[in-house]
Design a protein around this motif. Structure first.
Motif, PDB file in Angstrom:
ATOM      1  N   HIS A  31       0.834  -1.206   0.000  1.00 25.72           N
ATOM      2  CA  HIS A  31       0.000   0.000   0.000  1.00 25.72           C
ATOM      3  C   HIS A  31       0.870   1.259   0.000  1.00 25.72           C
ATOM      4  O   HIS A  31       0.637   2.200  -0.770  1.00 25.72           O
ATOM      5  N   ALA A  32       1.860   1.271   0.896  1.00 30.09           N
ATOM      6  CA  ALA A  32       2.723   2.446   1.040  1.00 30.09           C
ATOM      7  C   ALA A  32       3.522   2.708  -0.229  1.00 30.09           C
ATOM      8  O   ALA A  32       3.625   3.851  -0.694  1.00 30.09           O
ATOM      9  N   LEU A  33       4.112   1.648  -0.796  1.00 35.86           N
ATOM     10  CA  LEU A  33       4.924   1.803  -2.003  1.00 35.86           C
ATOM     11  C   LEU A  33       4.081   2.279  -3.176  1.00 35.86           C
ATOM     12  O   LEU A  33       4.505   3.167  -3.939  1.00 35.86           O
ATOM     13  N   ALA A  34       2.884   1.719  -3.327  1.00 33.36           N
ATOM     14  CA  ALA A  34       2.008   2.126  -4.430  1.00 33.36           C
ATOM     15  C   ALA A  34       1.645   3.608  -4.308  1.00 33.36           C
ATOM     16  O   ALA A  34       1.699   4.356  -5.298  1.00 33.36           O
ATOM     17  N   ALA A  35       1.274   4.039  -3.099  1.00 36.58           N
ATOM     18  CA  ALA A  35       0.916   5.444  -2.897  1.00 36.58           C
ATOM     19  C   ALA A  35       2.103   6.358  -3.196  1.00 36.58           C
ATOM     20  O   ALA A  35       1.957   7.409  -3.843  1.00 36.58           O
ATOM     21  N   TYR A  36       3.280   5.966  -2.729  1.00 35.48           N
ATOM     22  CA  TYR A  36       4.482   6.779  -2.941  1.00 35.48           C
ATOM     23  C   TYR A  36       4.827   6.871  -4.422  1.00 35.48           C
ATOM     24  O   TYR A  36       5.136   7.958  -4.933  1.00 35.48           O
ATOM     25  N   LYS A  37       4.776   5.758  -5.131  1.00 35.60           N
ATOM     26  CA  LYS A  37       5.112   5.745  -6.552  1.00 35.60           C
ATOM     27  C   LYS A  37       4.096   6.516  -7.387  1.00 35.60           C
ATOM     28  O   LYS A  37       4.416   7.026  -8.466  1.00 35.60           O
ATOM     29  N   LEU A  38       2.867   6.604  -6.867  1.00 33.86           N
ATOM     30  CA  LEU A  38       1.819   7.326  -7.603  1.00 33.86           C
ATOM     31  C   LEU A  38       1.754   8.807  -7.241  1.00 33.86           C
ATOM     32  O   LEU A  38       0.841   9.512  -7.672  1.00 33.86           O
ATOM     33  N   GLY A  39       2.711   9.269  -6.442  1.00 31.14           N
ATOM     34  CA  GLY A  39       2.830  10.708  -6.210  1.00 31.14           C
ATOM     35  C   GLY A  39       2.532  11.208  -4.819  1.00 31.14           C
ATOM     36  O   GLY A  39       2.624  12.408  -4.565  1.00 31.14           O
ATOM     37  N   SER A  47      -5.247  13.647  -2.486  1.00 32.51           N
ATOM     38  CA  SER A  47      -5.153  14.853  -3.312  1.00 32.51           C
ATOM     39  C   SER A  47      -3.805  14.965  -4.019  1.00 32.51           C
ATOM     40  O   SER A  47      -3.646  15.771  -4.932  1.00 32.51           O
ATOM     41  N   ASN A  48      -2.830  14.175  -3.599  1.00 34.58           N
ATOM     42  CA  ASN A  48      -1.527  14.186  -4.268  1.00 34.58           C
ATOM     43  C   ASN A  48      -1.498  13.315  -5.519  1.00 34.58           C
ATOM     44  O   ASN A  48      -0.538  13.378  -6.289  1.00 34.58           O
ATOM     45  N   PHE A  49      -2.513  12.491  -5.701  1.00 36.32           N
ATOM     46  CA  PHE A  49      -2.526  11.605  -6.862  1.00 36.32           C
ATOM     47  C   PHE A  49      -2.847  12.380  -8.138  1.00 36.32           C
ATOM     48  O   PHE A  49      -3.686  13.286  -8.134  1.00 36.32           O
ATOM     49  N   ARG A  50      -2.194  11.986  -9.224  1.00 36.49           N
ATOM     50  CA  ARG A  50      -2.440  12.659 -10.501  1.00 36.49           C
ATOM     51  C   ARG A  50      -3.794  12.262 -11.083  1.00 36.49           C
ATOM     52  O   ARG A  50      -4.492  13.082 -11.677  1.00 36.49           O
ATOM     53  N   HIS A  51      -4.152  11.003 -10.948  1.00 34.62           N
ATOM     54  CA  HIS A  51      -5.458  10.503 -11.387  1.00 34.62           C
ATOM     55  C   HIS A  51      -6.096   9.857 -10.163  1.00 34.62           C
ATOM     56  O   HIS A  51      -5.909   8.658  -9.927  1.00 34.62           O
ATOM     57  N   ARG A  52      -6.849  10.632  -9.411  1.00 32.85           N
ATOM     58  CA  ARG A  52      -7.237  10.241  -8.066  1.00 32.85           C
ATOM     59  C   ARG A  52      -7.981   8.910  -8.005  1.00 32.85           C
ATOM     60  O   ARG A  52      -7.616   8.025  -7.226  1.00 32.85           O
ATOM     61  N   MET A  91      -5.466   1.645  -7.383  1.00 31.01           N
ATOM     62  CA  MET A  91      -4.189   0.947  -7.429  1.00 31.01           C
ATOM     63  C   MET A  91      -3.624   0.745  -6.024  1.00 31.01           C
ATOM     64  O   MET A  91      -3.084  -0.325  -5.707  1.00 31.01           O
ATOM     65  N   VAL A  92      -3.745   1.756  -5.177  1.00 32.77           N
ATOM     66  CA  VAL A  92      -3.259   1.640  -3.800  1.00 32.77           C
ATOM     67  C   VAL A  92      -4.070   0.589  -3.043  1.00 32.77           C
ATOM     68  O   VAL A  92      -3.515  -0.215  -2.284  1.00 32.77           O
ATOM     69  N   SER A  93      -5.382   0.586  -3.243  1.00 36.90           N
ATOM     70  CA  SER A  93      -6.245  -0.364  -2.543  1.00 36.90           C
ATOM     71  C   SER A  93      -5.942  -1.805  -2.933  1.00 36.90           C
ATOM     72  O   SER A  93      -5.938  -2.700  -2.085  1.00 36.90           O
ATOM     73  N   ILE A  94      -5.689  -2.037  -4.205  1.00 36.78           N
ATOM     74  CA  ILE A  94      -5.493  -3.410  -4.684  1.00 36.78           C
ATOM     75  C   ILE A  94      -4.054  -3.890  -4.491  1.00 36.78           C
ATOM     76  O   ILE A  94      -3.774  -5.096  -4.579  1.00 36.78           O
ATOM     77  N   ALA A  95      -3.142  -2.963  -4.184  1.00 39.01           N
ATOM     78  CA  ALA A  95      -1.730  -3.326  -4.064  1.00 39.01           C
ATOM     79  C   ALA A  95      -1.484  -4.336  -2.952  1.00 39.01           C
ATOM     80  O   ALA A  95      -0.675  -5.262  -3.106  1.00 39.01           O
ATOM     81  N   GLY A  96      -2.173  -4.180  -1.821  1.00 41.37           N
ATOM     82  CA  GLY A  96      -1.957  -5.065  -0.681  1.00 41.37           C
ATOM     83  C   GLY A  96      -2.316  -6.510  -0.980  1.00 41.37           C
ATOM     84  O   GLY A  96      -1.529  -7.435  -0.713  1.00 41.37           O
ATOM     85  N   VAL A  97      -3.495  -6.725  -1.555  1.00 37.99           N
ATOM     86  CA  VAL A  97      -3.932  -8.103  -1.855  1.00 37.99           C
ATOM     87  C   VAL A  97      -3.116  -8.693  -2.998  1.00 37.99           C
ATOM     88  O   VAL A  97      -2.865  -9.905  -3.037  1.00 37.99           O
ATOM     89  N   ALA A  98      -2.698  -7.852  -3.940  1.00 40.47           N
ATOM     90  CA  ALA A  98      -1.845  -8.337  -5.027  1.00 40.47           C
ATOM     91  C   ALA A  98      -0.511  -8.821  -4.468  1.00 40.47           C
ATOM     92  O   ALA A  98       0.033  -9.834  -4.920  1.00 40.47           O
ATOM     93  N   MET A  99       0.015  -8.112  -3.481  1.00 47.93           N
ATOM     94  CA  MET A  99       1.266  -8.525  -2.846  1.00 47.93           C
ATOM     95  C   MET A  99       1.101  -9.861  -2.122  1.00 47.93           C
ATOM     96  O   MET A  99       1.998 -10.723  -2.180  1.00 47.93           O
ATOM     97  N   ASN A 100      -0.028 -10.049  -1.435  1.00 45.06           N
ATOM     98  CA  ASN A 100      -0.271 -11.323  -0.761  1.00 45.06           C
ATOM     99  C   ASN A 100      -0.306 -12.479  -1.751  1.00 45.06           C
ATOM    100  O   ASN A 100       0.232 -13.556  -1.477  1.00 45.06           O
TER     101      ASN A 100
END
Length: 301
Positions: free
Chosen positions: A115-123, A165-170, A176-185
């Motif tokens: 979750h953290a990495l996805a949010a960071y990479k997305l801005g 609000s920091n996301f370019r395409h909110r 993407m941030v929401s699904i990142a955690g389950v994708a990692m599992n």
């Protein structure tokens, strides 16, 4: 102006969402930077109905651990475990638990890291500033939530805070941030299935069946696979505060509807009801069995 904005935010949340909200702030560049306002989106059903913004995350952790709804569930599950005889043989229970701890630690830590990495990479720099873009389990695992998970079978980690609000395409980026955690599992389950395959290929089945070390190692690997599959399916259930609800909300764009906030407000109790009446088990068990059988058939053997 800052104080007035914060007061307006409190009033808006109280009137719009029937939530008592308190905002505090720091002038160290954490919450305000130029025209961007960092709103730490920690309303996830785990913070006792309050979105409290603090410079020190320990205050948030304390409030999350005071959430009466989840502790009611923990006590109920703990009582059920005692009645079922789960703790009748403490030594056997302890050995079985030790075999599951690596899977729990890996699953929770990597889930929140994703979750953290996805949010960071997305801005969004918020997770990076809070030190969450790491696989260090001490950052992601809530001590009380971890203890509850070990003894009652239900627990929680420290949720990653983001500023949408920091996301370019909110809408896309929140999805993407929401699904990142389950994708990692799911990824971890596949990786450990490959490790199990390598263990059989290079050390042989006899090492697993005859050696105490091999037997323990095999059980740990299988538990890592199963626990990560359980975490994935459980978090995909579309009920707040789980990731599945966020995923569905972004797909169907329902965040601005009254139904969304009604579900969010009572999400804790809805989730407790689903668990107590065994509905989550009926969802998780067949899905995990299907996925594990796929990994067993096409990767492990």
């Amino acid at each position: 102006q800052v104080l007035k904005m914060i007061k307006d935010m409190e009033v808006e949340c109280k009137t719009k969402f029937s939530m008592d909200v308190e905002f505090s702030f720091s002038f160290k560049g954490i919450l305000f930077s130029g025209e961007k306002r960092y709103h730490f989106a920690s309303i996830n059903g785990i913070l006792c109905g309050r979105d409290i913004l603090r410079k020190d995350d320990r205050e948030v952790a304390v409030l999350r651990n005071l959430n009466i709804t989840f502790w009611v569930l923990v006590l109920f599950l703990l009582y059920s475990s005692f009645r079922s005889g789960q703790f009748n043989d403490p030594v056997s229970w302890l050995m079985s638990t030790l075999m599951t701890i690596p899977g729990i630690v890996i699953g929770l830590a990597f889930h929140e890291y994703a979750h953290a990495l996805a949010a960071y990479k997305l801005g969004d720099p918020t997770p990076k500033m809070q030190g969450r873009v790491t696989v260090n389990p001490l950052v992601h695992i809530d001590p009380l939530g971890f203890i509850a998970l070990i003894f009652a079978g239900f627990g929680w980690g420290v949720p990653v805070q983001i500023n949408p609000s920091n996301f370019r395409h909110r809408r896309r980026d929140e999805f993407m941030v929401s699904i990142a955690g389950v994708a990692m599992n799911l990824l971890i389950a596949v990786v450990f299935a490959l490790i199990a395959k390598a263990l059989i290929m290079f050390l042989g089945e006899s090492f697993i069946s005859t050696s105490p070390l091999g037997d323990a190692l095999w059980k740990i690997i299988i538990n890592v696979i199963l626990i990560n599959l359980v975490l994935m399916i459980f978090n995909l259930i579309p009920c707040p505060p789980l990731d599945g609800f966020s995923i569905i909300s972004e797909i169907f764009n329902i965040k601005h509807t009254e139904a969304y906030w009604t579900l969010y407000r009572y999400g804790d109790w809805i989730l407790i009801g689903l668990i107590i009446f065994g509905i989550t088990g009926k969802i998780i068990s067949p899905c995990v069995n299907f996925l594990f059988n796929m990994l067993w058939t096409y990767i492990i053997f």
